[in-house]
Design an enzyme around this catalytic site. Structure first.
Site, PDB file in Angstrom:
ATOM      1  CG  LEU A  27       7.809   0.856  13.441  1.00  0.00           C
ATOM      2  CD1 LEU A  27       8.140   2.185  12.771  1.00  0.00           C
ATOM      3  CD2 LEU A  27       6.421   0.912  14.059  1.00  0.00           C
ATOM      4  N   GLY A  28       8.604  -3.101  11.184  1.00  0.00           N
ATOM      5  CA  GLY A  28       8.425  -3.949  10.002  1.00  0.00           C
ATOM      6  C   GLY A  28       9.768  -4.280   9.388  1.00  0.00           C
ATOM      7  CG  HIS A  31      13.492  -9.351   0.044  1.00  0.00           C
ATOM      8  ND1 HIS A  31      14.000 -10.454   0.675  1.00  0.00           N
ATOM      9  CD2 HIS A  31      12.492  -9.797  -0.741  1.00  0.00           C
ATOM     10  CE1 HIS A  31      13.341 -11.520   0.284  1.00  0.00           C
ATOM     11  NE2 HIS A  31      12.406 -11.144  -0.570  1.00  0.00           N
ATOM     12  CB  SER A  33      15.508  -1.983   5.329  1.00  0.00           C
ATOM     13  OG  SER A  33      14.111  -1.950   5.072  1.00  0.00           O
ATOM     14  CB  THR A  34      15.084  -4.320  10.257  1.00  0.00           C
ATOM     15  OG1 THR A  34      16.315  -3.671  10.591  1.00  0.00           O
ATOM     16  CG2 THR A  34      15.351  -5.788   9.950  1.00  0.00           C
ATOM     17  CG  ASP A 152       6.962  -3.092  -4.613  1.00  0.00           C
ATOM     18  OD1 ASP A 152       6.119  -3.902  -5.054  1.00  0.00           O
ATOM     19  OD2 ASP A 152       7.684  -3.347  -3.638  1.00  0.00           O
TER      20      ASP A 152
HETATM   21  P1  ADP Z   1      11.861  -2.450   2.331  1.00  0.00           P
HETATM   22  O1  ADP Z   1      12.400  -1.536   1.283  1.00  0.00           O
HETATM   23  O2  ADP Z   1      12.933  -3.224   3.040  1.00  0.00           O
HETATM   24  O3  ADP Z   1      10.718  -3.294   1.840  1.00  0.00           O
HETATM   25  P2  ADP Z   1       9.934  -0.637   3.550  1.00  0.00           P
HETATM   26  O4  ADP Z   1      10.247   0.803   3.334  1.00  0.00           O
HETATM   27  O5  ADP Z   1       8.877  -1.237   2.709  1.00  0.00           O
HETATM   28  O6  ADP Z   1      11.287  -1.490   3.487  1.00  0.00           O
HETATM   29  O7  ADP Z   1       9.557  -0.847   5.086  1.00  0.00           O
HETATM   30  C1  ADP Z   1       9.250  -2.131   5.589  1.00  0.00           C
HETATM   31  C2  ADP Z   1       8.031  -2.064   6.499  1.00  0.00           C
HETATM   32  O8  ADP Z   1       8.303  -1.191   7.620  1.00  0.00           O
HETATM   33  C3  ADP Z   1       6.773  -1.482   5.859  1.00  0.00           C
HETATM   34  O9  ADP Z   1       6.010  -2.459   5.163  1.00  0.00           O
HETATM   35  C4  ADP Z   1       6.011  -0.934   7.067  1.00  0.00           C
HETATM   36  O10 ADP Z   1       5.308  -1.974   7.722  1.00  0.00           O
HETATM   37  C5  ADP Z   1       7.137  -0.460   7.991  1.00  0.00           C
HETATM   38  N1  ADP Z   1       7.379   0.976   7.786  1.00  0.00           N
HETATM   39  C6  ADP Z   1       8.112   1.532   6.797  1.00  0.00           C
HETATM   40  N2  ADP Z   1       8.127   2.875   6.888  1.00  0.00           N
HETATM   41  C7  ADP Z   1       7.379   3.197   7.971  1.00  0.00           C
HETATM   42  C8  ADP Z   1       6.988   4.444   8.595  1.00  0.00           C
HETATM   43  N3  ADP Z   1       7.400   5.630   8.114  1.00  0.00           N
HETATM   44  N4  ADP Z   1       6.208   4.379   9.694  1.00  0.00           N
HETATM   45  C9  ADP Z   1       5.779   3.197  10.180  1.00  0.00           C
HETATM   46  N5  ADP Z   1       6.099   1.994   9.634  1.00  0.00           N
HETATM   47  C10 ADP Z   1       6.888   1.977   8.545  1.00  0.00           C
END
Ligand code: ADP
Ligand code: MG
Length: 493
Positions: A27-28, A31, A33-34, A152
């Site tokens: 999904l994404g 820095h 996590s994946t 953020d």
């Molecule tokens: P990090 O703390 O590593 O930046 P995030 O929580 O921002 O991690 O998650 C990284 C990406 O994963 C997000 O920008 C989004 O694209 C995807 N993502 C995160 N949470 C969800 C979710 N609940 N459902 C769908 N995609 C998600």
């Protein structure tokens, strides 16, 4: 980053928590996590699985995030506060160490993707208002009820609700579900790598090396293309020990392996900006319309803190960073309102509000400060400009900017009309809502609660725009299309 202390290499079909969560696609990433789409075989529904890097620093950050997420969930049993829900968390051991994993409700596209669907020309105003309403509900809840500052806020951290029903078993409609297996495709050693098939699912040392090399090359070439939206973060050279707020997702067009239309795969922004003025393609307009029921939620509490317990003075992503943080002064909940205003402008116009391109960091920050002063009426910032750790870098003792002598004041209403073709009424209404939020003095910015009672929001997003065609959409084989009887040639946007 796929080394001891770093990311855990995840493959499609991998299982977590004794087989309960089965990984379906990527999904994404950030820095820290994946994030993976996974099937929860115990509760028969899709979830988002966030797998944190394993070094102690990331583990501690994840534990803080869980603490905040639990507090958020506890006070919102009816799920009405527009904030993502944490469903489960656990630890997972792998070759790179022990990774904290968080399981969230599965949400849909983020707002950057939505802006992309508009071909960077801005989302229709009634949708902007609807989204803003939901963000404000979330912020009001965090700020007033929980004393939590998100720190953020940016388009990537606001997610629309998923367009598929997460609790609908895809097998019931004839689609497939990936089941646990050891013989699966390798998904991503790095987020830039291409899908690589392996006979037994294991990577040889050589294969890993090749993938890393390829990923690095791709990331470098993308980084060059992305020079226009240059930011301090680069996953290749980021300081992993710093709790960075610069999410590489949008700053590196690194090409998600699985989902082409995720925020990760954004192309160079300038190329997209060049399209301004052209009509959005049919498919992007359809995607935009499909998101018309715009419920959205705030995500990514990896950097959140409490007003009374803060972890760092270095918060927010540069383009969404407020003056008090740039100056190194104390910050509180108004910092989120500043970022919110930046998001609101970006949604409505497709342009980042403060997007300085050149010069070193101080130059770029000074441009943001100048921008905020240009918007402010100029009477109140002299005092606020002093007293920050970095105030002297920007202002002299009289409170005047050191390097930029004259401010050219381009009234926001005029900007909206002249640059973005807003009607005078729309421009006036939006300026009336936005400008107070961009006050240089944090205490003078309206609170989320005050914003919620502003006429721009309470006017009733949909009621204000009765001329919007009601287009019915259907999702078929993963594609969104207009229902036939509604195709009457009306312009959607
Ligand atoms: P990090 O703390 O590593 O930046 P995030 O929580 O921002 O991690 O998650 C990284 C990406 O994963 C997000 O920008 C989004 O694209 C995807 N993502 C995160 N949470 C969800 C979710 N609940 N459902 C769908 N995609 C998600
Ligand atoms: Mg993030």
């Amino acid at each position: 980053d796929y080394r001891r202390g770093g990311y855990h290499a995840v493959r499609i079909g991998d299982t977590f928590k004794n087989g309960r969560y089965v990984v379906q696609s990527k999904l994404g990433w950030g820095h820290f996590s994946t994030v993976w789409l996974a099937w929860d075989s115990q509760r028969s529904r899709y979830v988002a699985l966030k797998v944190q890097k394993s070094a102690q620093h990331y583990t501690e950050a994840a534990l803080d995030e869980i603490k905040i997420l639990k507090q958020i969930a506890e006070e919102d049993p009816d799920d009405k506060k527009c904030v993502v829900k944490l469903l489960d968390h656990f630890k997972h051991s792998g070759p790179n160490g022990q990774h904290v994993c968080m399981v969230f409700e599965y949400l849909g596209d983020n707002l950057l993707t939505l802006i992309k669907y508009s071909d960077y020309r801005g989302v229709p105003l009634h949708m902007v208002k609807e989204i803003c309403f939901h963000i404000l509900v979330g912020l009001d809840y965090l700020h007033r009820r929980l004393s939590i500052i998100h720190t953020d806020l940016k388009p990537e951290n606001v997610l629309l609700l998923s367009m598929i029903d997460p609790s609908k078993d895809p097998r019931k409609s004839g689609a497939s579900l990936i089941l646990p297996t050891s013989k699966n495709k390798i998904v991503a050693e790095s987020s830039s790598s291409k899908e690589i098939k392996s006979s037994n699912g294991d990577l040889t040392r050589n294969q890993k090396k090749k993938i890393r090399k390829k990923a690095k090359k791709a990331a470098q070439s993308c980084a060059q293309k992305e020079a226009s939206s240059e930011n301090d973060a680069n996953p290749e050279d980021s300081n992993v020990d710093a709790k960075s707020n610069e999410d590489p997702v949008e700053e590196q067009s690194n090409g998600s392996v699985i989902k082409d239309d995720s925020a990760n795969s954004d192309g160079p922004k300038d190329a997209c900006q060049a399209k301004r003025g052209r009509r959005g393609s049919r498919s992007t307009r359809q995607k935009l319309l499909a998101a018309a029921d715009l419920n959205c939620k705030l995500v990514d509490f990896g950097n959140a803190c409490w007003t009374y317990k803060q972890f760092t003075s270095d918060i927010q992503t540069r383009q969404y960073r407020c003056p008090e943080v740039l100056l190194g002064s104390k910050y509180s909940t108004p910092a989120d309102l500043w970022s919110f205003a930046c998001i609101c402008f970006e949604l409505a116009t497709g342009d980042v509000l403060f997007d300085p391109h050149s010069g070193d960091n101080y130059d770029r920050d000074e441009v943001i400060l100048t921008g905020s002063l240009g918007i402010d009426d100029g009477t109140s910032w002299h005092d606020a400009a002093q007293g920050g750790r970095y105030s002297r870098d920007f202002f002299n003792r009289y409170g005047d900017l050191r390097h930029i002598r004259r401010l050219r004041f381009w009234p926001p209403t005029k900007v909206l009309m002249e640059k973005y073709d807003f009607s005078e009424q729309d421009a006036n209404d939006m300026t009336d809502f936005l400008v107070p939020l961009l006050d240089f003095v944090p205490e003078k910015r309206p609170t989320a609660a005050q914003c919620l009672s502003h006429p721009w929001i309470t006017g009733g997003p949909r009621l204000l725009e009765p001329s919007m065609p009601s287009v019915k959409l259907e999702v078929k084989d993963g594609n969104i299309s207009e229902l036939k009887e509604e195709k009457d040639g009306r312009e959607a946007m």
